[in-house]
Design an enzyme around this catalytic site. Sequence first.
Site, PDB file in Angstrom:
ATOM      1  N   HIS A  48       0.854  -1.189   0.000  1.00  7.86           N
ATOM      2  CA  HIS A  48       0.000   0.000   0.000  1.00  7.86           C
ATOM      3  C   HIS A  48       0.889   1.237   0.000  1.00  7.86           C
ATOM      4  O   HIS A  48       1.575   1.510   0.981  1.00  7.86           O
ATOM      5  CB  HIS A  48      -0.925  -0.020   1.220  1.00  7.86           C
ATOM      6  CG  HIS A  48      -1.804   1.184   1.305  1.00  7.86           C
ATOM      7  ND1 HIS A  48      -2.792   1.423   0.375  1.00  7.86           N
ATOM      8  CD2 HIS A  48      -1.822   2.224   2.167  1.00  7.86           C
ATOM      9  CE1 HIS A  48      -3.385   2.570   0.684  1.00  7.86           C
ATOM     10  NE2 HIS A  48      -2.822   3.079   1.757  1.00  7.86           N
ATOM     11  N   ASP A  50       1.048   5.054  -0.189  1.00  7.77           N
ATOM     12  CA  ASP A  50       0.330   6.334  -0.096  1.00  7.77           C
ATOM     13  C   ASP A  50       0.997   7.413  -0.937  1.00  7.77           C
ATOM     14  O   ASP A  50       2.213   7.560  -0.906  1.00  7.77           O
ATOM     15  CB  ASP A  50       0.304   6.818   1.359  1.00  7.77           C
ATOM     16  CG  ASP A  50      -0.682   6.035   2.194  1.00  7.77           C
ATOM     17  OD1 ASP A  50      -1.820   5.853   1.739  1.00  7.77           O
ATOM     18  OD2 ASP A  50      -0.301   5.612   3.306  1.00  7.77           O
ATOM     19  N   ASP A 164      -7.739   1.450   2.011  1.00  3.31           N
ATOM     20  CA  ASP A 164      -7.408   2.292   3.162  1.00  3.31           C
ATOM     21  C   ASP A 164      -8.320   3.496   3.334  1.00  3.31           C
ATOM     22  O   ASP A 164      -8.182   4.236   4.296  1.00  3.31           O
ATOM     23  CB  ASP A 164      -5.946   2.755   3.034  1.00  3.31           C
ATOM     24  CG  ASP A 164      -5.412   3.358   4.324  1.00  3.31           C
ATOM     25  OD1 ASP A 164      -5.942   3.011   5.393  1.00  3.31           O
ATOM     26  OD2 ASP A 164      -4.483   4.173   4.266  1.00  3.31           O
ATOM     27  N   HIS A 413      -6.314   9.658  -0.335  1.00 11.62           N
ATOM     28  CA  HIS A 413      -7.010   9.604   0.953  1.00 11.62           C
ATOM     29  C   HIS A 413      -6.218  10.158   2.143  1.00 11.62           C
ATOM     30  O   HIS A 413      -6.701  10.073   3.272  1.00 11.62           O
ATOM     31  CB  HIS A 413      -7.486   8.171   1.238  1.00 11.62           C
ATOM     32  CG  HIS A 413      -6.384   7.159   1.244  1.00 11.62           C
ATOM     33  ND1 HIS A 413      -5.990   6.483   0.111  1.00 11.62           N
ATOM     34  CD2 HIS A 413      -5.584   6.721   2.234  1.00 11.62           C
ATOM     35  CE1 HIS A 413      -4.993   5.663   0.408  1.00 11.62           C
ATOM     36  NE2 HIS A 413      -4.719   5.789   1.698  1.00 11.62           N
TER      37      HIS A 413
HETATM   38 ZN   LIG Z   1      -3.237   4.878   2.705  1.00  7.79          ZN
END
Ligand SMILES: [Zn+2]
Length: 972
Positions: A48, A50, A164, A413
Amino acid sequence: MRSLFLFVFLVLRVSSTPLHFDEPSCGYTSCPQADADSLNVHLIPHSHDDLGWLKTVDKYYFEDVQNVIGSVIGALKQNTNRTFIQVETAYFKRWWDKQSDSTKQDVLELLNSGQFEIINGGWSMNDEAAVNYQSTIDQYTLGLRFLEDTLGACARPRVGWQIDTFGHSREQASISAQLGFDSLFFMRLDYRDRQKRLNDKTADLLWKGSQSLDSSYIFTSVFYRDTYSFPSGFCFDIVCQDEPIIDDEESPDYNLERRVNEFAEYVRGQASGFPSNNILVPMGDDVRYQAAFTNYINIDRLIQGFERFPQTVDGKTIKVFYSTPSCYTKAVNEFANNNNYYLDVKTDDFLPYATDGYGYWSGFYTSRPSTKRFERQGNNFLQLSKQLAAVSNQPYENDITPLKEAMGIIQHHDAITGTEKQDVLKDYHRMLYDSLEKANKAIDPLLSTLISGIPDDSFQFETCLLSNISSCSASRSIRFTVAVYNPLSRVVSSPIDLPVSAQSWTILDPNGNQIDYQVEPTIIDFSYVTNVPTSPYTLSFIAEDLPPLGFKIYTFEQTAVKPSTLFYGNENTSFEIDEASGLLKSITMNGVTMEISQDLYYYKSGSYSGAYIFVPLVNEKYRVTANSVKITPISGSVYQGVIQEFASWAKQIIKVYNNDNSHIEVEWIVGPIDVRDETGEEVGKEVVSLFTTPLQTDGNFYTDSNGREMLKRTRNYRPTFDYTNEEPIAGNYHPVTSRIVLKDEEQGLELAILTDRSQGGTSLEDGQVEIMIQRACPHNDFKRSHRNVGDSINDQEYGQGVIIRGKHYLVLGPTTGDGERSLAAVQRDVAQRKLLAPWPFVTNQEVSSRLKNLQFSALKQPLSDNVQILTLEPWNDDVVLLRLEHIFEKGEDETLSQEVTVDLSDLFTTFTITELVETTLGGNILLDEHVRMEWPGADNVATVTDVDDFKVVLTPMQIRTFLAKIVVNRIL
Ligand SMILES: [Zn+2]
Ligand SMILES: *[C@@H]1O[C@H](CO)[C@@H](O)[C@H](O)[C@H]1NC(C)=O
Ligand SMILES: *[C@@H]1O[C@H](CO)[C@@H](O)[C@H](O)[C@H]1NC(C)=O
Ligand SMILES: *[C@@H]1O[C@H](CO)[C@@H](O)[C@H](O)[C@H]1NC(C)=O
């Protein structure tokens, strides 16, 4: 039709990279065979990544993400059973662009064999509470196009992977279905909802994302645990301390059989919560797989261990294998079709998200309001930039791309949500600001040439992005020119505010007529801002009847005498102020007069309140001022109203425009906020605007889903699970992306409050609306969110606590409307005019001799009020991307909710469409070639309606996406 499509996609891809493609076997056909008699355990290796959070985008990329992708590609080649899913296209493109041809060839082979699968595919993994649907669609379009052009059909995502994001909107489900996805996966939902779904075996479900659109079902799978990480004890990454799997029987540390038994225990727990004989086990976490070999070698051994030491659950053999979310979807789909199994159907949303009875993630709906507003401005400017580039028929450097990319990142996000560290926030603002300036430089010659007719002309237009702090250097001059551009597909009139240095002006419209204006001192003295020049006054005028996708030119010259054309009145829309308290007392609109009061309050922040979570210290709010509010009436030829001063740090202007009956505007200016309480302790303040009315609302109110369809909310209630009410305030907060509405069914009345950015809102008492506008929290909510940002949200700007200004728009009336249209239609009209507002481009250059075309429209006629051009952008030479949107829901308005036809054959002034192909929402797949998965009990077959003679028919809420081949009509 087909030929254009092939031209657009294939030719470009092949010509841009000298790579060859083997016969692909990607897609569902490459999935490992799930066994009908076993329990199939789908292991999902993933990372994941970001796009900014604790570190900036660049730091994540250079310190972590480039290692992940590079190392995974090597590890996949070593064993053809291994799989990996790649998610964030912003990172993937950055990595791809730097690779050698042989690495690119490896990636293509892994993609074609299905081992390396691209899912989600957007530029980022967008938030779902604070984003507007237009920006969501754009960020997917950007990512999907890169994948399609560069990597081909095997890189087409079929899976929405929103693991997420902090709760899940219904509009996201609808968009995912329209992008052609077959499934959607995530882990964050209310803890009670998860438990109920596991108990009822409804954690695999069908979600219907639209009440207006058919075929909007999407298979949705909710994670077993409140994390997307490896099962505990089975993190095999180098950063983890978990015991590796040791299969050497000679070794004193041999543990294979025990580790297999432990994993089987975990599997048995999860299997009992899901309806089919398949479960999905994520094997990954944040920026994991930087040394992918460690992960894979252990998972290989785990899989082999299950073959050597067979395990069972409920009499079924446990079969463990590498898989992907799409292969999981395929396996559950086969189970459902073979057994005629009807999955649970959901029609509401997964917001707000709660991790426990006190951990409501409703703070981020409002956190960092300056980012949330800046994002809306970014979208406004991006849409008009793309339109100008498409209609101007002029060559241009693609300097709009950085703005598309920055907007893609801002949807992430941890960006629009305001949940990042402070230096990351600054980096986002820098990125957006720079890319806006770049886009402005790119479109300045396009706009200037449309005006002057001189190729490559430049008026040096300024965007005046800092008008909110009364700074725009062009309009500080004694003479300047403004081109007001309207990005909507219909004629609109709009107030335009400009910071100016003097009180008296002569303003000429395109016909040479003098027009009315109003000048007031700026609401607060911005002279504390020292790095940019500010002006002491704000000038307002109405730009009347702006042509669709077009502009009008206004010239300004300072004059000595102020014209005294003060008039009062708008007999239709007005408000009263209570003289004793200084607060709003009543409003009159659409033939209704209603008592209403409005006041500013704050909650003290609890120690768990932070960027994500809202937890008031006590369930009580405090007035910003204990005294009466100081009022100063203002009145002129453009608007009239009152300035309210609640405190030195909290002011408002309430306005009614003389010629616009559609709404009352409440502008609020809040900050710098002192986070200390009366005793000097740093508790934090979360400021809300509270409207109180006599409307009988029976606990109900309505909020929008990403600016599109409306959802009914009921206080202390959730439609699909038993709600417990430990946090009576935070638990009732919902995302308000564009509006919140109260309805009095008995009286047939409604009040809507529209916002200029996303915020959190609720109705805690019947007849009340509460909207959170700013949060200054000195704490960090790590203990509840388990996301350790480290920073609090108590931001500084220009050397002091940040000041935030924004607007609410009030619409009151009978539900039946204003006599012409329903009140919902009035609200949509106002919402659209504020989202895609006319944009003033200001120049103080000497341009008067070049002002040839004082008005322009790219449309021969405006579109009707229920349809708009959602996207118009250059795609390739001779091809534009065109999205048409029906902007009403079923049943919202008797006339406007009808089907509508747009005739594209002779619509545009500067080009003519000669060919049209329809694609899925993302623009990457030809619609009539595209087939979505079918499920028992869900009619998901999209009817492809032909476009005859360029006449496009749209049903309520439908968006249709086309690639249009054009010929240029007129070269300037
Ligand atoms: Zn995230
Ligand atoms: C791949 O999986 C198959 C089926 O489980 C197994 O027989 C084979 O040994 C695996 N290959 C490798 C290289 O691990
Ligand atoms: C008020 O409403 C009436 C009736 O719709 C209309 O004729 C009039 O022009 C409106 N006045 C203003 C100032 O908009
Ligand atoms: C003005 O806009 C800029 C850019 O969007 C933003 O950083 C700033 O916080 C805003 N200031 C106010 C007072 O709203």
